[in-house]
Enzyme design. Structure first.
Site, PDB file in Angstrom:
ATOM      1  N   ALA A  13      52.096  30.360  41.389  1.00 44.95           N
ATOM      2  CA  ALA A  13      51.941  28.924  41.641  1.00 44.95           C
ATOM      3  C   ALA A  13      52.388  28.508  43.027  1.00 44.95           C
ATOM      4  O   ALA A  13      52.113  27.384  43.446  1.00 44.95           O
ATOM      5  CB  ALA A  13      52.724  28.136  40.596  1.00 44.95           C
ATOM      6  N   ASP A  73      49.052  30.751  48.403  1.00 45.18           N
ATOM      7  CA  ASP A  73      48.086  29.997  49.204  1.00 45.18           C
ATOM      8  C   ASP A  73      46.974  29.399  48.347  1.00 45.18           C
ATOM      9  O   ASP A  73      46.605  28.235  48.510  1.00 45.18           O
ATOM     10  CB  ASP A  73      47.473  30.899  50.283  1.00 45.18           C
ATOM     11  CG  ASP A  73      48.441  31.157  51.416  1.00 45.18           C
ATOM     12  OD1 ASP A  73      49.460  30.449  51.497  1.00 45.18           O
ATOM     13  OD2 ASP A  73      48.190  32.086  52.214  1.00 45.18           O
ATOM     14  N   GLY A  91      31.124  27.880  40.932  1.00 41.22           N
ATOM     15  CA  GLY A  91      31.533  26.500  40.748  1.00 41.22           C
ATOM     16  C   GLY A  91      31.012  25.568  41.824  1.00 41.22           C
ATOM     17  O   GLY A  91      31.164  24.346  41.720  1.00 41.22           O
ATOM     18  N   GLU A 118      29.973  32.779  58.413  1.00 40.41           N
ATOM     19  CA  GLU A 118      31.247  32.170  58.783  1.00 40.41           C
ATOM     20  C   GLU A 118      31.436  32.264  60.291  1.00 40.41           C
ATOM     21  O   GLU A 118      31.009  33.243  60.919  1.00 40.41           O
ATOM     22  CB  GLU A 118      32.415  32.880  58.104  1.00 40.41           C
ATOM     23  CG  GLU A 118      32.428  32.782  56.593  1.00 40.41           C
ATOM     24  CD  GLU A 118      33.645  33.466  56.006  1.00 40.41           C
ATOM     25  OE1 GLU A 118      34.649  32.788  55.798  1.00 40.41           O
ATOM     26  OE2 GLU A 118      33.580  34.687  55.775  1.00 40.41           O
ATOM     27  N   HIS A 158      29.853  37.249  45.141  1.00 41.37           N
ATOM     28  CA  HIS A 158      29.239  35.926  45.307  1.00 41.37           C
ATOM     29  C   HIS A 158      27.718  35.996  45.388  1.00 41.37           C
ATOM     30  O   HIS A 158      27.004  35.343  44.629  1.00 41.37           O
ATOM     31  CB  HIS A 158      29.758  35.241  46.571  1.00 41.37           C
ATOM     32  CG  HIS A 158      31.251  35.127  46.652  1.00 41.37           C
ATOM     33  ND1 HIS A 158      32.044  34.907  45.553  1.00 41.37           N
ATOM     34  CD2 HIS A 158      32.099  35.196  47.710  1.00 41.37           C
ATOM     35  CE1 HIS A 158      33.301  34.841  45.923  1.00 41.37           C
ATOM     36  NE2 HIS A 158      33.365  35.010  47.227  1.00 41.37           N
ATOM     37  N   TRP A 163      59.801  53.171  46.206  1.00 41.33           N
ATOM     38  CA  TRP A 163      60.881  52.638  47.018  1.00 41.33           C
ATOM     39  C   TRP A 163      60.422  52.572  48.470  1.00 41.33           C
ATOM     40  O   TRP A 163      59.471  53.250  48.854  1.00 41.33           O
ATOM     41  CB  TRP A 163      62.120  53.532  46.926  1.00 41.33           C
ATOM     42  CG  TRP A 163      62.623  53.739  45.527  1.00 41.33           C
ATOM     43  CD1 TRP A 163      62.142  54.630  44.608  1.00 41.33           C
ATOM     44  CD2 TRP A 163      63.694  53.041  44.889  1.00 41.33           C
ATOM     45  NE1 TRP A 163      62.836  54.534  43.437  1.00 41.33           N
ATOM     46  CE2 TRP A 163      63.808  53.567  43.576  1.00 41.33           C
ATOM     47  CE3 TRP A 163      64.564  52.037  45.287  1.00 41.33           C
ATOM     48  CZ2 TRP A 163      64.762  53.110  42.670  1.00 41.33           C
ATOM     49  CZ3 TRP A 163      65.529  51.579  44.392  1.00 41.33           C
ATOM     50  CH2 TRP A 163      65.621  52.115  43.094  1.00 41.33           C
TER      51      TRP A 163
END
Length: 804
Positions: free
Chosen positions: A45, A48, A219, A255, A279, A630
Site C-alpha cells: 500500500a 508507487d 480497463g 512512448e 497489453h 544473505w
C-alpha cells in the site's frame, strides 16, 4: 365508531393490510440480505502503483458503491513499521480527488468518511494475518452485518506471492458464504516455463474464479469498448470485419519517455515482455475473436479468446524487427554498474507481424508496435479496410468525408497523442455506428486537427461522457466479479506459449540503434514482405557487433587451471556464468540433502547480475524453498534506491523465483529512518541474525567479486575495518559514492564451506595480473585475504579478465 366499524364493513381490509405488511417486511429482509461488509486489503500500500493509482481507484469504488447497501473497510498493508506506514498512507490519501462536478463540501465529507475507514497495518508474519482476520470478523460482528467478501490486492513483487498466498489461504479467508477475490499485478512470469510455475503455485492456494490478473489496458475506456462496439454493430460491421474487407490491423503503443531509472526491470523484460506479450496481445484477441452469441457472457468471451490463441501462426525470427535507443546501454552501465564496454541486447522498440490462420483472418497482417524514446506518446487500434473504389473526379470534388475513395477505418483511440483523450472514430464512408449514449457522446471536429493524414471531420467521433482511470474501472469490475476484464491462467499460458519461441530467438540479436525522438527519422520504419518484417532503411553504421561478428561462447571450452594456488575456471562470460550457476545449484542440492537447508551469501555490483538472471531463468530445479539468501555487502542507501544491492537482487532474481519470504535476509542499513548510524547497531543486528540462523556462522557458499582496486565485498584497501578481529559484520567507508557501506568481515567470509570469486571483463585484467603476483596482503589488496579456513576457494574468470 365509524372507524371501528370500518373493518367489519370491508372484510377484505385486514387481508390486504396483512399482505402489504408482509410484503414490506419481506422487502426489508431482502434489503438486509443485500447489505454486507466488504474488506479490501491493499498489499504494497505504500508503493508507487498504490500511491499513483490504486488508492484513488479504491476511493472511486467507495463513491460508487457506499450508497448501495455495502459497508467497507480498507486496510493498507506493507512490511514497514506501523507508524511510518500510516504516515505514508495518510500523505497519499490527502491527494485523493473527487469527480468533476461534485460539490466541494460533499467531496470533503466523503473523503473524511473514506479516511476513517482506511487504516495501515503491518503484514509480515503469520500472526499478523491471523490478527487481521480476527479484526475483520470482530468489526463485521459489531456492525451487525453479514460478511459479503474480501479483496486482497497484491501490489507487490511476484517473488512475494507464494508466502502471501499461503497466509491468506490459511488465515485470511472470509466466513462461509462470502467471496474471496485475489488481485495480481504483472509480470506473470518471464516465459512459458516460469509462468507455468507461478500458475501452479498460486493454484495450490486459490481457485481460478478467485484470481484476478490485472492487465490495466483492459480497463482503458477505448479498449473496453472494442467488444461492445462489435456486438452493438453486428449487422453493419460484422461482414466487413474479415479478410475480404480488412487490409490490416495496427495495434500501437508509443512512448516518448525512455527507461532511465527502470533499467534493472527493462534488462529483465524488454519491450516485448513489458508491452506486447500482455497489453497488445489482449487487444488483438478482442479485435480478432469470433463474437459469442451473448457477448456479455464472460465464460463465452474467454472461450472465444482462447480460440484466437489456438489459431495464431507461430512467430519466427523474421516476424519481428527490434531496436534500442542509443543512450540505453550507457544508462544500464551507470544504473547497474556494468563495465565500460558493456553493450546491452535488450530491445526498447519492437514491431511484430502476427497472422491468424482462421477463415475470418487468413492473410490479414496484424501489426503490433511499441517502443520507448519515440516521437510521440500515443496508443490506438486501427482497423484499416481495403479500398476497392475508384473515383474518376479529382479529390477536390469528392464529398467531404464521405467519398468511397477516402480511407475507410475504425479507430479505437486509447489516449494521448494529438487527440488527447480516449475516442472511437469511424470513417464517414462507413455506416454510422451505435454506441451507448449513457457513456459515449458524439463530438464535433476541432478545426485543423488531422489524424492518420485526414481531417477529423472525416470521422464520426465519439468520446466518453466521463473519463475514468483504468484502475478505477478494473477495481469496480473486481468488486462486481466481472472476470471478462482479467487474464485467466489458461489465457496467460496460451500467450506465453505463443511469445516464448520468438523471445528465445531474439535473445542474442543485436537491436538496431536509434537516436530517440524525432531525430530517429525513418530508421525504425519497416516493410511487410510476405510473412516477414524488415527495416525499410539500411542502417549506415552498426554500433554494436551483430551475431557472427565475434566468436560465440559455444566455440570455446571451459578450462580448469589454478590462480593464486586455488582452482580457476576460465571461459567466455556466457559459459562461465552458466558453469557458476550450475555449480551453485549442485552445492545447494548437496547442502539441502545433508543439512536440510542452504545458506548462500551474495555480493552486489554489476558482475553478479548475469548470474542472477541465469539462476532465475534456467534453473527451475534449484531448491529455493530450502535456501536462505544473505547479502555479502550493501550500500547505505534507502531500500528502494537504485544503488541498493538488495534492490538489484530483487529485480534480477527474487521476483522470478519462489523463495520463502523469511529466507531472505537483507542487510539492515536503514533503521529508525536513518542510514547506517552507529548507534542503531545495524551491523551487530545482522551479525546476531547470522549467528542465530547459520550454524557456526558458516555459510555454505559465499559469492564475491573483485574490484579494480583489489577490494572485495565492501572491504577496501588502506582500511583495516573488517580485515581481522571478532566482528562478523562491519560498517566501512568506500572511496566512491555512496561512501557508507555494510559488509561481512573477512574472518566471517573465510569460515565459509565454499567461496566463489567472479571476475568478468577487460577492465579487470590489470588487477587480475597484479593480484596474481602479490602475497597475503589484505590491507593493500583485500581480495588477497580471502583464504577459507577449512573450505574451498574457486575463482571464476572470463577470458577478457584473464587474458586482456
Amino acid at each position: 365508531m365509524q372507524a371501528e366499524q370500518g373493518p367489519r364493513r370491508h372484510p377484505g381490509f385486514w387481508k390486504i393490510l396483512t399482505v402489504a405488511t408482509c410484503a414490506a417486511l419481506l422487502g426489508c429482509l431482502q434489503a438486509g440480505e443485500l447489505q454486507g461488509h466488504v474488506s479490501i486489503v491493499l498489499l504494497g500500500a505504500t508503493g508507487d502503483l498504490a500511491r499513483k493509482y490504486l488508492w484513488q481507484g479504491l476511493f472511486q469504488l467507495y463513491l460508487d458503491e457506499a450508497g448501495n447497501g455495502y459497508r467497507f473497510s480498507f486496510h493498507g498493508a506493507a512490511l514497514m513499521a506501523p507508524t511510518q506506514g500510516q504516515q505514508l498512507i495518510d500523505k497519499t490519501l490527502e491527494t485523493l480527488s473527487c469527480p468533476q462536478g461534485m460539490a466541494a463540501s460533499h467531496c470533503t465529507e466523503l473523503k473524511e468518511q473514506f479516511l476513517q475507514l482506511s487504516q495501515y497495518r503491518q503484514l509480515k508474519t503469520a500472526e499478523d494475518y491471523q490478527a487481521l482476520n480476527r479484526d475483520i470478523e470482530a468489526h463485521v460482528q459489531q456492525e451487525g452485518l453479514r460478511e459479503a467478501g474480501r479483496i486482497f490486492y497484491f501490489s507487490v513483487p511476484p517473488f512475494a506471492y507464494a508466502d502471501i498466498a499461503r497466509h491468506i489461504n490459511s488465515s485470511g479467508r472470509p466466513s462461509p458464504g462470502a467471496w474471496l477475490r485475489v488481485v495480481l499485478e504483472k509480470p506473470f512470469g518471464h516465459d512459458h516455463g516460469s509462468a507455468q510455475q507461478l500458475a501452479t503455485e498460486l493454484g495450490s492456494f486459490f481457485q481460478e474464479e478467485e484470481m484476478y490478473r490485472v492487465d490495466h489496458y483492459l480497463g482503458k475506456q477505448a479498449v473496453a469498448q472494442i467488444l461492445p462496439f462489435r456486438d452493438q454493430n453486428r449487422k453493419a460491421f460484422d461482414h466487413l470485419w474479415s479478410r475480404h474487407h480488412v487490409e490490416r490491423v495496427e495495434i500501437i503503443m508509443k512512448e516518448t519517455v525512455d527507461a532511465e531509472g527502470r533499467t534493472s526491470f527493462y534488462e529483465e523484460y524488454g519491450v516485448i515482455r513489458d508491452v506486447l506479450q500482455n497489453h497488445l496481445t489482449e487487444i488483438l484477441t478482442l479485435v480478432a475473436m469470433e463474437l459469442p452469441h451473448n457477448a456479455s457472457d464472460p465464460g463465452a468471451t474467454l472461450r472465444h479468446k482462447l480460440q484466437v490463441f489456438r489459431a495464431l501462426r507461430g512467430l519466427r525470427r523474421g516476424s519481428a524487427v527490434v531496436g534500442q535507443y542509443q543512450a540505453y546501454s550507457e544508462q544500464v552501465r551507470q544504473e547497474l554498474q556494468k563495465p565500460g564496454d558493456f553493450q546491452s541486447l535488450t530491445p526498447t522498440f519492437a514491431g511484430v507481424l502476427v497472422h491468424i490462420d482462421s477463415l475470418r483472418w487468413e492473410g490479414v497482417p496484424f501489426l503490433l508496435v511499441s517502443g520507448k524514446a519515440l516521437d510521440e506518446r500515443v496508443g490506438y487500434v486501427r482497423v484499416l479496410f481495403r479500398n476497392q473504389a475508384y473515383c474518376v473526379q479529382s479529390e477536390k470534388h469528392w464529398a467531404t468525408g464521405q467519398s468511397q475513395c477516402l480511407p475507410r477505418q475504425v479507430i479505437f483511440y486509447i489516449g494521448h497523442g494529438d487527440l488527447g483523450h480516449p475516442a472511437v472514430l469511424v470513417s464517414r464512408n462507413l455506416p454510422r455506428p451505435r454506441l451507448p449514449s449513457d457513456s459515449w457522446k458524439e463530438v464535433g471536429a476541432p478545426p485543423g486537427l488531422h489524424l492518420f493524414g485526414r481531417p477529423l471531420s472525416d470521422f464520426y467521433t465519439y468520446r466518453p461522457v466521463t473519463e475514468r482511470d483504468a484502475y478505477s474501472v478494473l477495481i469496480s469490475h473486481i468488486f462486481h466479479g466481472r472476470k471478462d476484464s482479467f487474464i485467466t491462467t489458461e489465457n496467460l499460458l496460451a500467450s506465453w506459449r505463443f511469445w516464448t519461441p520468438l523471445l528465445d530467438s531474439l535473445a542474442r540479436e543485436a537491436p538496431r540503434h536509434y537516436p530517440g525522438g524525432a531525430e530517429s527519422g525513418h530508421l525504425l520504419d519497416f516493410e511487410l514482405r510476405g510473412s516477414q518484417l524488415s527495416f525499410a532503411q539500411q542502417q549506415l553504421e552498426q554500433l554494436v557487433p551483430g551475431p557472427g561478428a565475434a566468436p560465440m561462447p559455444s566455440e570455446f571450452r571451459i578450462l580448469n587451471a589454478t590462480y593464486r594456488e586455488s582452482p580457476v575456471v576460465l571461459s567466455w562470460s556466457a559459459e562461465l556464468i552458466a558453469k557458476l550457476a550450475s555449480d551453485i545449484e549442485a552445492a545447494a542440492t548437496r547442502a539441502v540433502q545433508r543439512f536440510g537447508r542452504f545458506h548462500l551469501a551474495l555480493s552486489g555490483g554489476s558482475s553478479p547480475v548475469a548470474l542472477f538472471q541465469q539462476l532465475a531463468l534456467r534453473h527451475f530445479t534449484f531448491p529455493w524453498a530450502h535456501t536462505h539468501l544473505w547479502l555479502v555487502d550493501e550500500r547505505c542507501v534507502p531500500p528502494m534506491d537504485p544503488e541498493s544491492n538488495f534492490q538489484a537482487l530483487q529485480a534480477h532474481l527474487l521476483q522470478h523465483i519462489r523463495v520463502p519470504y523469511f529466507n531472505i535476509h537483507p542487510m539492515p542499513v536503514y533503521r529508525h529512518q536513518r542510514l547506517c548510524a552507529e548507534e542503531d547497531q545495524g551491523a551487530q543486528h545482522y551479525a546476531q541474525e547470522i549467528a542465530t540462523q547459520v550454524a557456526n556462522s558458516t555459510f555454505d557458499l559465499v559469492l564475491l567479486g573483485m574490484g579494480t582496486d583489489g577490494h572485495t565485498a565492501s572491504l577496501f584497501p588502506q582500511s583495516p575495518t573488517g580485515l581481522d578481529g571478532e566482528q562478523l559484520v562491519v560498517l566501512t567507508t568506500s572511496p566512491a559514492e555512496p561512501r557508507q557501506r555494510m559488509s561481512l568481515s573477512l574472518p566471517l567470509i573465510n569460515r565459509a564451506r565454499r567461496v566463489a570469486v567472479l571476475v568478468i571483463g577487460r577492465m579487470k585484467h590489470e588487477v587480475t595480473m597484479l593480484v596474481s603476483r602479490v602475497g597475503h596482503e589484505p590491507k593493500k589488496w583485500p581480495i588477497s585475504g580471502v583464504l577459507p579456513t577449512s573450505g574451498q576457494l574457486v575463482w571464476y574468470m572470463d577470458y577478457e579478465a584473464f587474458l586482456g
